[in-house]
Scaffold this active site. Structure first.
Site, PDB file in Angstrom:
ATOM      1  N   LYS A   1       0.883  -1.175   0.000  1.00 25.68           N
ATOM      2  CA  LYS A   1       0.000   0.000   0.000  1.00 25.68           C
ATOM      3  C   LYS A   1       0.918   1.221   0.000  1.00 25.68           C
ATOM      4  O   LYS A   1       1.515   1.562   1.019  1.00 25.68           O
ATOM      5  CB  LYS A   1      -0.866  -0.041   1.270  1.00 25.68           C
ATOM      6  CG  LYS A   1      -1.415   1.296   1.749  1.00 25.68           C
ATOM      7  CD  LYS A   1      -2.611   1.721   0.925  1.00 25.68           C
ATOM      8  CE  LYS A   1      -3.116   3.100   1.339  1.00 25.68           C
ATOM      9  NZ  LYS A   1      -2.271   4.215   0.890  1.00 25.68           N
TER      10      LYS A   1
ATOM     11  N   ALA B   1       1.782   5.325  -0.315  1.00 24.00           N
ATOM     12  CA  ALA B   1       1.090   6.505   0.213  1.00 24.00           C
ATOM     13  C   ALA B   1       0.126   7.036  -0.841  1.00 24.00           C
ATOM     14  O   ALA B   1       0.436   7.010  -2.041  1.00 24.00           O
ATOM     15  CB  ALA B   1       2.117   7.569   0.564  1.00 24.00           C
TER      16      ALA B   1
ATOM     17  N   GLU C   1      10.395   0.799  10.316  1.00 21.73           N
ATOM     18  CA  GLU C   1      11.392   1.846  10.080  1.00 21.73           C
ATOM     19  C   GLU C   1      10.650   3.147  10.343  1.00 21.73           C
ATOM     20  O   GLU C   1       9.874   3.605   9.511  1.00 21.73           O
ATOM     21  CB  GLU C   1      11.914   1.712   8.649  1.00 21.73           C
ATOM     22  CG  GLU C   1      13.239   2.390   8.441  1.00 21.73           C
ATOM     23  CD  GLU C   1      13.060   3.779   7.881  1.00 21.73           C
ATOM     24  OE1 GLU C   1      13.034   4.729   8.706  1.00 21.73           O
ATOM     25  OE2 GLU C   1      12.955   3.921   6.651  1.00 21.73           O
ATOM     26  N   LEU C   2      10.873   3.714  11.532  1.00 20.20           N
ATOM     27  CA  LEU C   2      10.011   4.794  12.013  1.00 20.20           C
ATOM     28  C   LEU C   2      10.732   6.143  12.036  1.00 20.20           C
ATOM     29  O   LEU C   2      11.733   6.328  11.353  1.00 20.20           O
ATOM     30  CB  LEU C   2       9.451   4.400  13.384  1.00 20.20           C
ATOM     31  CG  LEU C   2       8.769   3.010  13.409  1.00 20.20           C
ATOM     32  CD1 LEU C   2       8.310   2.623  14.800  1.00 20.20           C
ATOM     33  CD2 LEU C   2       7.611   2.951  12.418  1.00 20.20           C
TER      34      LEU C   2
ATOM     35  N   CYS D   1      13.584  10.542   7.041  1.00 21.34           N
ATOM     36  CA  CYS D   1      13.710  10.105   8.448  1.00 21.34           C
ATOM     37  C   CYS D   1      15.146  10.247   8.929  1.00 21.34           C
ATOM     38  O   CYS D   1      15.387  10.272  10.135  1.00 21.34           O
ATOM     39  CB  CYS D   1      13.324   8.647   8.594  1.00 21.34           C
ATOM     40  SG  CYS D   1      11.711   8.286   7.972  1.00 21.34           S
TER      41      CYS D   1
END
Ligand code: SIN
Length: 475
Positions: free
Chosen positions: A173, A175, A249-250, A283
């Protein structure tokens, strides 16, 4: 968009309607395409197809899977200009950066085409003479991924490459802001010979609805997510019911440290690359700068001079180095961080203003202190808060004073300091005299609330493999 040679976009897009998802060009704020929102019942049916396809794919020799990934890599490189153009149009990053991302994204396919041939097991010395023991590694099954808008291609291939090489099927999915890059990349995989059911792209108005399906569906055996810590927390909780394997992976809050003994010109170059890549929307972007007393004035002066040379504009125009922010919400949030920092005592040393459309001027803030909100938040914008420091130990404590632990950077001329500081930084990745650390050959990932699991490198494929232990008795 019609001169973009990509059948995929014609297949993937649809006419305007209430159900369709509009894709905007953030540089012009014009709608460039509509894509269909796939009903959730259809997504569930696609998971079943993916499950069937995976069984056949797993049974193929690794070399066959590898050959498909290699062809996919070749097609991405051949079509790099088209892919980059699509990316710039829907994401906003400058064309040269988009092209860099296409190459970076493709590199994971090339890398895992090779790694897929090396998923070795082990022979274990048995504790009894009449036994033999070994392990084999097998694909987890159907792997799902939710990927972000800031790297619309590389975050897909960094997951799809190892998943497919390992023998998994893959359902993603992307963005809703950047689906076209995903569809175009997938189309090249099909042209390379990958059966459609092995790589499925799904979009729906509600990312939450798709997330719910991915997390709760028992046939999905693995979820890989790149995005915010807030959403990651939620997904991990949701995956608990099916005890699903996850990798996360934040968010990050990268410190960029310049010591007295650093080469300041090199530090400035690294700072520009690390901070302003993708308009600060990564990030791993430097999020806060710590500069030691002895070089503070020199660094700030040279840094501002370099920031002043950045060219803001539509990423399709020549020479542009900073594109727009992805949407109005992102712009509002970045401007909010700037005004909040100023209210708390920071000074705008350069930039600071809102520009037309979704653009924000590259900004340098000085007189920033550790207590300010801007130091504790992931900025995701072209803003560089600079903090002055004196002592190494005090610096390490400040650098580690965050819930995040993804990337960190520092510049020093001392080998001893390089080891001592790198070992003390609580981060998954450390750039030492280097502002750009991402590559397919090294393990990308964080510690603390920046997540877990590694992508790329030899470790990346482990995320998609189970270990099976086999014990042969009565020998
Ligand atoms: C990210 O921002 O999540 C990825 C950045 C990278 O791969 O360099």
């Amino acid at each position: 968009m019609d001169q973009i040679v990509n059948k995929s976009l014609l297949n993937a897009t649809c006419d305007a309607s209430e159900e369709a998802i509009a894709v905007l060009n953030p540089a012009t704020e014009e709608i460039v395409a509509y894509i269909p929102s796939i009903p959730t019942t259809e997504i569930i049916a696609l998971i079943e197809k993916s499950k069937q396809a995976q069984k056949l794919w797993q049974a193929k020799p690794a070399a066959e899977r590898s050959a498909v990934l290699k062809r996919w890599y070749d097609l991405m490189i051949e079509n790099a200009d088209d892919l980059a153009r699509i990316m710039t149009i829907e994401q906003g990053k400058p064309f040269a950066e988009s092209k860099g991302e296409v190459n970076y994204g493709a590199s994971f396919l090339q890398w895992f085409a090779e790694e897929g041939k090396r998923t070795y097991g082990e022979v274990i010395p048995a504790p009894a003479g009449n036994k033999r023991m070994m392990t084999i590694r097998q694909p987890v099954g159907v792997a799902a991924a939710i990927t972000p808008w800031n790297f619309p291609i590389a975050m897909i291939t960094r997951k799809a490459g190892p998943a497919l090489a390992a023998g998994c099927s893959f359902i993603v999915k992307p963005a809703n802001q950047t689906p076209l890059s995903a569809y175009a990349t997938a189309e090249l995989a099909y042209q390379a010979g990958l059966p459609r059911d092995l790589l499925i792209v799904v979009n729906n108005h509600s990312s939450v609805a798709v997330g719910d399906i991915f997390c709760s569906h028992d046939d999905i055996k693995k979820l890989s997510f790149t995005g915010s810590t807030q959403v990651g927390r939620h997904l991990v909780k949701q995956c608990a019911d099916t005890i699903k394997r996850t990798s996360m992976e934040l968010g990050g809050n990268a410190p960029f440290i310049v010591f007295d003994d650093a080469d300041i010109d090199e530090a400035v170059k690294g700072a520009i690359a690390s901070k302003f890549r993708n308009a600060g929307q990564t990030c791993v972007c430097a999020n806060r700068f710590y500069v030691q007393d002895g070089v503070y004035e020199e660094f700030v002066e040279k840094f501002i001079k370099a920031v002043a040379e950045l060219k803001v504009g539509n990423g399709l125009e020549d020479g542009v180095t900073i594109g727009p922010l992805v949407d109005a919400k992102a712009k509002e949030s970045v401007l909010g961080y700037i005004s909040n920092a100023v209210e708390q005592g920071a000074s705008v040393a350069f930039g600071g203003e809102s520009l037309d459309g979704l653009f924000v001027a590259p900004t340098v803030l000085t007189n920033v202190t550790q207590e300010m909100d801007i130091v504790q938040t992931e900025l995701f914008g072209p803003v560089a808060p600079v903090i002055r420091f004196s002592q190494d130990q005090e610096l390490v404590e400040k650098a580690n004073d965050t819930i995040y632990g993804l990337a960190s950077y520092f510049y020093t001329g001392s080998i001893a300091r390089a080891f001592h500081i790198a070992e003390q930084l609580e981060y998954g990745m450390v750039g030492i005299n280097e502002g750009l650390i991402s590559t397919e050959v090294a393990p990308f990932g964080g510690v603390k609330q920046s997540g877990f699991g590694r992508e790329g490198a030899k470790q990346g494929i482990d995320e998609y493999l189970n270990i099976k232990y086999m014990c042969f008795g009565g020998l």
